[in-house]
Design an enzyme around this catalytic site. Sequence first.
Site, short mmCIF file in Angstrom:
data_model
loop_
_atom_site.label_atom_id
_atom_site.label_comp_id
_atom_site.label_asym_id
_atom_site.label_seq_id
_atom_site.Cartn_x
_atom_site.Cartn_y
_atom_site.Cartn_z
N ARG A 522 0.82 -1.20 0.00
CA ARG A 522 0.00 0.00 0.00
C ARG A 522 0.86 1.26 0.00
O ARG A 522 1.92 1.28 0.62
CB ARG A 522 -0.87 -0.01 1.26
CG ARG A 522 -2.18 0.66 1.08
CD ARG A 522 -2.99 0.70 2.37
NE ARG A 522 -3.87 -0.44 2.53
CZ ARG A 522 -3.63 -1.47 3.32
NH1 ARG A 522 -2.55 -1.53 4.03
NH2 ARG A 522 -4.50 -2.44 3.40
N SER A 586 8.05 -5.17 6.49
CA SER A 586 7.72 -6.15 7.52
C SER A 586 8.53 -7.43 7.44
O SER A 586 7.97 -8.52 7.25
CB SER A 586 6.25 -6.50 7.42
OG SER A 586 5.52 -5.33 7.25
N ASP A 640 6.32 -3.65 10.64
CA ASP A 640 4.87 -3.42 10.77
C ASP A 640 4.41 -3.45 12.24
O ASP A 640 3.49 -2.72 12.62
CB ASP A 640 4.04 -4.38 9.90
CG ASP A 640 4.37 -5.85 10.11
OD1 ASP A 640 5.30 -6.16 10.88
OD2 ASP A 640 3.68 -6.69 9.50
#
Length: 896
Positions: A522, A586, A640
Site C-alpha cells: 500500500r 515487515s 509493521d
Amino acid sequence: MQLKEKYLKISTCSSMSNTQANDGIPPDVLSEVKKYLQPFQLSTKTLQEVSARLRKDLIEGLEKHSHHKAPVKMLPTFVRATPDGTEKGDFLVLDLGGTNLRVLHVRLEEAQKVLEMGSWKRIIPEKIMLGTGKQLFNFIAICLRHFLKSQNLKDQTLPLGFTFSFPCKQLEIDKGTLIHWTKGFKCSGVEGEDVVQLLKKAIDRTKDCHIGSVAMVNDIVGTMMSCGYIDQSCEIGMIIGTGTNACYMEEMKNVKCIEGEDGRMCINTEWGGFGDDVSLDDILTEFDVEVDENSINPGVHIFEKMISGMYLGEIVRLVLVKMTKDGLLFKGQISEALGTPGQFETKFISEIEKPDSGLENATKILTELGLDWDPVDASVVRLVCDTISSRSAHLCAAALATLVNRIRNNRKLDHLKTTVGVDGAVYTKHPTFSSKLQEAMRLLAPQCDITFLVLEDSSGKGAAITAAVVSARLRKDLIRGLEKHSHHKAPVKMLPTFVRATPDGTEKGDFLALDLGGTNFRVLHVRVEEETQKVLNMGSQICTIPQEMMLGTGEQLFDHIATCLGDFLESQNLKGQTLPLGFTFSFPCEQLEIDKSILIRWTKGFNCSGVEGKDVVQLLKEAIHRRGDYHIGSVAMVNDTVGTMMSCGYSDQSCEIGMIIGTGTNACYMEEMKNVKRIEGEDGRMCINTEWGGFGDDRSLDDILTEFDMEVDKTSINPGVHIFEKMISGMYLGEIVRLVLVKMTKDKLLFKGHISEALGTPGQFETKFISEIEEPDSGLENATKILTELGLEWDPVDASVVRLVCDTISSRSAHLCAAALATLVNRIRNNRKLDHLKTTVGVDGTVYRKHPTFSSKLQKAVRPLAPQCDITFLVSEDSSGKGAAITTAVAQRLAP
Ligand code: BG6
Ligand code: BG6
Ligand code: GLC
Ligand code: GLC
C-alpha cells in the site's frame, strides 16, 4: 525504624485498598463499621509474629519425637525430585479435590509435552461427602468405569495417579492412611485406613475395570510437580481453593522421622492445621470461632478456616448478620437467606470486589438475598468483603514467607530466587487476591524473589501446560536475543528499532507511507493533526505485487515499488513536493539507524535475490533515483509491528506493545535500555522488534510440532526458518488444515476416502476458509459450500468434522500467541517491578481481525498466563502505514 517503615508501608497498602473500598460510606457510618472490622486487620508485626510461630511448628512437625502431636503435620511425600522433563507414558488420573472429582487420561511424551487425551468432571454430591466410605469409593469407581468406557480404554491396564487432597500419612507411594477428613468431607470408616486399598477394592467390585500401579499424591504435590515440569525452579506448591495447603522441598537431613541424610524430599505441610493447638487463638475473631463451631470438624484446620474458599463467604455472612442485628445495615432486617449458613457464597466476594462492576454486582447479590439495601449498605458490604479477603491474602503471605525464608536459610543463601506453583479458585478467581498476597510477601520475605506460576486445573495438565511451557521457553529466548554475546545465534532476534519513545500527541505534519509485507502493498498520504489528535488518510492506493516478483530479483521489486509511489504522487498531485516518508518493511532487519536497515532474511512469501544483507532504505532510494522524476524527504523505516504500536500509541499513550497476526506473526514492545546489551546507553527505553516468528528455529519447539507442521515447513520456500510463525499465521493455517484433512481422508475418515484434486493441491485450502467455517451461525453452511467448491463429496458429518479441525488449528494458534504475548507483558511488569501492569497492545493482521473467535480465544488464554496484567487490545486496520508516518514525526521531534 526499618520496621516502622515496613509497618507504615503495609498500612498504607491496606488503607489504599480501603480508600477505594470506603467509597460511598459517610464518616460516621464508617467509624462504626470499622469497629467490627478492626479485629480482621493484622499489622505487619502481627503477620511476622504469625510467620515466626509457623516456623516453630514446622520444626515440631519434622522432629522425630514431636511430630505425632504437631498441629502442622509436615508429611513426607516420598517425592525426592522435581520433574526433569524426561517422564513419559500414558496415565490415568483421579483427582478428588474439594468440590470436584475429575478423571483424566494423560500422555506424557518426551521432553515436557503433556497431552490431555480426555477428561471428565463431576461435582461430588453432598450426600456422598457425608456418607460412608464405601459409598464414596464406589462413586469414584463408577465414575472411573464410565470414563474408561467412554474413552475406549476399558481393555487397557494403565497406571493410575490418585490425587487425594486430604492429609494422609504416606508410607509408600501407593499406601496412604487418611489422618482425618478436612473441608466438606466426613465419610465414615475411612480415617485411619489406607485409601489406596479402599480405592482398589472398589475398582475390583466393578468387576470389569483394571488399573495398573497406583501413585498417590496430595493435590499440593500434584500442583508443584506439574508446575515443576515447566519451570524447574519450582520447589513450592500452594493451593488456595476450597481448602488451603502448601508443600516444599526440604533437606532430607531435617526430615528426622525418615532415615537418610542426603538430598531433598517434598513435604506436604498441611498448614491448614496451623492453630489447631490454640497458637492462633489471639487473632481469631468471634466470627472465626463461630465458623469453626458450626463446621463438620470443630477444632480441626483452624488456619484453613480463616483463609480458604469453603469458609470466607460464611465469615462475611456472620459479620453482616451481626451488623444488621445492631441496626447498621439493611434497616436492621435480616432476610431468610442472610440468616441461613452457607447462603453467602465465597464467589460473591470476588464479584463484589471487581474493580469496575463490584458495586453493581453487590446490589444484584443483595437483592437476590432478599435484602432491603441502600447504596451505603452496598458500599459497607464491599468493605467487609475486602477486609476478609485481604486478611486471607495476608495470612497466606505470612505462611508462604515462612517457607521461602526456610528454604533460603536451609541453603544459607543471602537471596533466594524461586518459583511457587499455585492453584485453587480463591487465588485464580478473586480479582485482587494474588496482588494483595504478593504485595505482603515483599514485606515479609524481602530477600526472596518469587515467581508465581498459576496453572488452573494443574492436575489437568492440558492445554494450559503447553501454553505455560511455551511462555517459559520464550522468556529465556528473549534474554538470549538481548545479550551482547548470544544474540547473533539467538532464534528470537530481538532487534533494536531505534524508536525510543511512543507518541506524545504533539506530532504533526504531512507524510508519505509505504507499507510492504502484509497481504497488500500500500502507498499512502497521511496527515497527522495535532489539534484534533487525528491521523488522516488523505489518499491511499493498493498495488499488487505479482508472485513472480516476490521470488524475482531485488532490483525488480524496488523498481516496482518506486513506480507505484511515483504513480500515486502523480494521481494525488504531490509530485512537486518533498514529503518525509515512513517505510513499513515487515521483515527482520538489523537496524543501524532509523533510516538504515539491513535485511537479515526474507520471511513469509518473499524471496528476492540480492537483498539479504543489504540496506533496504538505500535500495529504495536508489530505485527512486533511477526513476528520477520525484523526490522524497527523510525516511524512517519501521517493522509493521512497530508501525502498529506507534499508530495505536497515538490515540492511547499506554500502548507499548505492537502485535501482528496476519500473513506472518510478530510483536514488538518497549524494553529498558539497560537490558539491551548490544546498544550503548543505560537510560530510557527502546522498542524491540522481537521477530518471535523465529522462536523454535533452534528446535526448541520440536516436541510440540506435529507431523503436519513439519510437512508445512518442509514444503515452504524457507525450511527451518520461522517455525513458530508457521504454526500460527495466516500464510500457513489453511495449509495445516488441508494436510490434516488429507490424512483423515486417506484413513477413510472423511469424504468416503476420496481426495479431490483441489484438496490434494498445496495452498488450495485458504486460511480465510477457516474463518468462514468457524462463523458461529453460518459456519456449517459455509463449510458445505467450500467443500463443494473443492470438489469433495461430503456428508453432514464430514462438514462437522472439518469445522472441528478448523477450530482446533485456529485455537492452537490463538493459544500459542497468548503464550508469547504473556511472556512480553510479564516481562514488562517485571522490568518495572510492578505488582500489577495495565497496558495496551496494538493489534493488526487479518487472522486477528477477520477470524470470528480468534481474538476472544487469545484474550481468554492470556489471562491465566499473565494474571497480574490487565491488557487492553486496540485493533486498528491498516495501522502500520499510519504508524510509520507517526514514527517519522516522532523521530523529527526527538532529532537534535
Ligand atoms: C484443582 C486441582 O485445579 O484445584 C485439584 O486439580 C485441587 O487437585 C483444586 O484440589 C483446588 O482448588 P479448589 O478451588 O477446587 O479447591
Ligand atoms: C496491515 C498493515 O493492516 O496489516 C501491514 O498495514 C501489516 O503493515 C498487515 O503487515 C499484517 O496483516 P496481513 O494479514 O495483511 O499480513
Ligand atoms: C485441605 C487438605 C489438604 C489439601 C488442601 C487443598 O487443607 O487437608 O490436604 O491439600 O485442602 O485442597
Ligand atoms: C514476519 C516478519 C516480521 C513481520 C511479521 C508480520 O514474521 O519476519 O518482520 O513483522 O511477519 O507481518
